[in-house]
Design a protein around this motif. Structure first.
Motif, PDB file in Angstrom:
ATOM      1  N   TRP A 103       0.833  -1.196   0.000  1.00 31.31           N
ATOM      2  CA  TRP A 103       0.000   0.000   0.000  1.00 31.31           C
ATOM      3  C   TRP A 103       0.868   1.246   0.000  1.00 31.31           C
ATOM      4  O   TRP A 103       1.901   1.292   0.669  1.00 31.31           O
ATOM      5  CB  TRP A 103      -0.887   0.024   1.246  1.00 31.31           C
ATOM      6  CG  TRP A 103      -1.934  -1.017   1.217  1.00 31.31           C
ATOM      7  CD1 TRP A 103      -1.847  -2.268   1.762  1.00 31.31           C
ATOM      8  CD2 TRP A 103      -3.214  -0.928   0.608  1.00 31.31           C
ATOM      9  NE1 TRP A 103      -3.009  -2.953   1.516  1.00 31.31           N
ATOM     10  CE2 TRP A 103      -3.869  -2.158   0.807  1.00 31.31           C
ATOM     11  CE3 TRP A 103      -3.884   0.074  -0.098  1.00 31.31           C
ATOM     12  CZ2 TRP A 103      -5.143  -2.410   0.344  1.00 31.31           C
ATOM     13  CZ3 TRP A 103      -5.153  -0.178  -0.560  1.00 31.31           C
ATOM     14  CH2 TRP A 103      -5.770  -1.414  -0.338  1.00 31.31           C
ATOM     15  N   ASN A 104       0.443   2.261  -0.714  1.00 35.57           N
ATOM     16  CA  ASN A 104       1.038   3.580  -0.598  1.00 35.57           C
ATOM     17  C   ASN A 104       0.356   4.290   0.565  1.00 35.57           C
ATOM     18  O   ASN A 104      -0.846   4.104   0.793  1.00 35.57           O
ATOM     19  CB  ASN A 104       0.850   4.385  -1.889  1.00 35.57           C
ATOM     20  CG  ASN A 104       1.675   3.836  -3.017  1.00 35.57           C
ATOM     21  OD1 ASN A 104       2.809   3.407  -2.818  1.00 35.57           O
ATOM     22  ND2 ASN A 104       1.123   3.831  -4.209  1.00 35.57           N
ATOM     23  N   THR A 105       1.128   5.088   1.281  1.00 36.02           N
ATOM     24  CA  THR A 105       0.590   5.829   2.415  1.00 36.02           C
ATOM     25  C   THR A 105       1.035   7.280   2.301  1.00 36.02           C
ATOM     26  O   THR A 105       2.033   7.593   1.653  1.00 36.02           O
ATOM     27  CB  THR A 105       1.076   5.254   3.754  1.00 36.02           C
ATOM     28  OG1 THR A 105       2.499   5.243   3.777  1.00 36.02           O
ATOM     29  CG2 THR A 105       0.548   3.836   3.964  1.00 36.02           C
ATOM     30  N   VAL A 149      -3.118   8.020   5.868  1.00 40.22           N
ATOM     31  CA  VAL A 149      -4.026   7.197   5.080  1.00 40.22           C
ATOM     32  C   VAL A 149      -3.239   6.219   4.220  1.00 40.22           C
ATOM     33  O   VAL A 149      -2.134   6.511   3.760  1.00 40.22           O
ATOM     34  CB  VAL A 149      -4.958   8.060   4.195  1.00 40.22           C
ATOM     35  CG1 VAL A 149      -5.936   8.846   5.051  1.00 40.22           C
ATOM     36  CG2 VAL A 149      -4.187   8.987   3.277  1.00 40.22           C
ATOM     37  N   ALA A 150      -3.831   5.051   4.017  1.00 39.18           N
ATOM     38  CA  ALA A 150      -3.372   4.097   3.010  1.00 39.18           C
ATOM     39  C   ALA A 150      -4.290   4.308   1.820  1.00 39.18           C
ATOM     40  O   ALA A 150      -5.514   4.401   1.983  1.00 39.18           O
ATOM     41  CB  ALA A 150      -3.481   2.672   3.530  1.00 39.18           C
ATOM     42  N   VAL A 151      -3.707   4.429   0.633  1.00 37.27           N
ATOM     43  CA  VAL A 151      -4.486   4.778  -0.550  1.00 37.27           C
ATOM     44  C   VAL A 151      -4.439   3.674  -1.596  1.00 37.27           C
ATOM     45  O   VAL A 151      -3.460   2.924  -1.688  1.00 37.27           O
ATOM     46  CB  VAL A 151      -3.999   6.114  -1.159  1.00 37.27           C
ATOM     47  CG1 VAL A 151      -4.201   7.258  -0.170  1.00 37.27           C
ATOM     48  CG2 VAL A 151      -2.540   6.046  -1.582  1.00 37.27           C
ATOM     49  N   ASP A 152      -5.509   3.614  -2.390  1.00 32.39           N
ATOM     50  CA  ASP A 152      -5.551   2.653  -3.496  1.00 32.39           C
ATOM     51  C   ASP A 152      -4.770   3.210  -4.691  1.00 32.39           C
ATOM     52  O   ASP A 152      -4.152   4.276  -4.603  1.00 32.39           O
ATOM     53  CB  ASP A 152      -6.999   2.284  -3.849  1.00 32.39           C
ATOM     54  CG  ASP A 152      -7.821   3.440  -4.390  1.00 32.39           C
ATOM     55  OD1 ASP A 152      -7.251   4.492  -4.769  1.00 32.39           O
ATOM     56  OD2 ASP A 152      -9.057   3.289  -4.436  1.00 32.39           O
ATOM     57  N   ASP A 153      -4.821   2.507  -5.794  1.00 34.16           N
ATOM     58  CA  ASP A 153      -4.050   2.920  -6.976  1.00 34.16           C
ATOM     59  C   ASP A 153      -4.502   4.254  -7.563  1.00 34.16           C
ATOM     60  O   ASP A 153      -3.777   4.875  -8.333  1.00 34.16           O
ATOM     61  CB  ASP A 153      -4.126   1.834  -8.054  1.00 34.16           C
ATOM     62  CG  ASP A 153      -3.420   0.562  -7.612  1.00 34.16           C
ATOM     63  OD1 ASP A 153      -2.502   0.642  -6.767  1.00 34.16           O
ATOM     64  OD2 ASP A 153      -3.785  -0.524  -8.106  1.00 34.16           O
ATOM     65  N   SER A 154      -5.705   4.714  -7.185  1.00 35.74           N
ATOM     66  CA  SER A 154      -6.214   6.015  -7.642  1.00 35.74           C
ATOM     67  C   SER A 154      -5.978   7.116  -6.612  1.00 35.74           C
ATOM     68  O   SER A 154      -6.547   8.199  -6.718  1.00 35.74           O
ATOM     69  CB  SER A 154      -7.715   5.916  -7.942  1.00 35.74           C
ATOM     70  OG  SER A 154      -7.942   4.983  -8.957  1.00 35.74           O
ATOM     71  N   ASP A 155      -5.168   6.835  -5.575  1.00 37.53           N
ATOM     72  CA  ASP A 155      -4.860   7.756  -4.483  1.00 37.53           C
ATOM     73  C   ASP A 155      -6.077   8.048  -3.612  1.00 37.53           C
ATOM     74  O   ASP A 155      -6.137   9.049  -2.917  1.00 37.53           O
ATOM     75  CB  ASP A 155      -4.241   9.062  -4.985  1.00 37.53           C
ATOM     76  CG  ASP A 155      -3.503   9.821  -3.878  1.00 37.53           C
ATOM     77  OD1 ASP A 155      -2.759   9.182  -3.110  1.00 37.53           O
ATOM     78  OD2 ASP A 155      -3.695  11.040  -3.769  1.00 37.53           O
ATOM     79  N   ARG A 156      -7.070   7.169  -3.636  1.00 42.17           N
ATOM     80  CA  ARG A 156      -8.251   7.312  -2.777  1.00 42.17           C
ATOM     81  C   ARG A 156      -7.982   6.574  -1.465  1.00 42.17           C
ATOM     82  O   ARG A 156      -7.659   5.386  -1.469  1.00 42.17           O
ATOM     83  CB  ARG A 156      -9.480   6.729  -3.458  1.00 42.17           C
ATOM     84  CG  ARG A 156     -10.731   6.858  -2.624  1.00 42.17           C
ATOM     85  CD  ARG A 156     -11.970   6.495  -3.441  1.00 42.17           C
ATOM     86  NE  ARG A 156     -13.134   6.376  -2.600  1.00 42.17           N
ATOM     87  CZ  ARG A 156     -13.878   7.386  -2.195  1.00 42.17           C
ATOM     88  NH1 ARG A 156     -13.565   8.612  -2.551  1.00 42.17           N
ATOM     89  NH2 ARG A 156     -14.932   7.189  -1.431  1.00 42.17           N
TER      90      ARG A 156
END
Length: 100
Positions: free
Chosen positions: A5-7, A52-59
């Motif tokens: 995950w990106n954070t 926040v941990a974000v999905d591939d769309s930065d959501r």
């Protein structure tokens, strides 16, 4: 299934999404109200420590919050709440937000 995950730190645009995440993750809205109250408290809130941990769309799909507190007379950090959208739970988003 676990993934990487990106954070990042929460932004102003994330506030309503974070509220939705916390509301969806807990059985009552009390935790979301707690996040709102902590965000409004300059004695508790630390800019950059609402993550926040974000999905591939930065959501954002997961959230972890660290705020100031005291244990007796010693300053400390409090980790709570940690929340993940129910459909994304058990996939590592919460762990990623906490580790960030």
């Amino acid at each position: 299934m676990s993934r990487t995950w990106n954070t990042r730190a929460e932004t102003g645009a994330d506030i309503p999404v974070v509220r939705d995440i916390v509301t969806a993750a807990f059985p009552t809205p009390e935790e979301a109200a707690l996040v709102d109250a902590l965000r409004a408290d300059p004695g508790a809130w630390i800019e950059g420590l609402s993550l926040v941990a974000v999905d591939d769309s930065d959501r954002p799909v997961g959230h972890a919050l660290l705020t100031r507190c005291h244990i007796g007379d010693r300053p400390a950090l409090c980790l709570a709440p940690v929340a993940v959208r129910p459909e994304r739970q058990r996939g590592g988003a919460g762990t990623a937000a906490v580790r960030a």
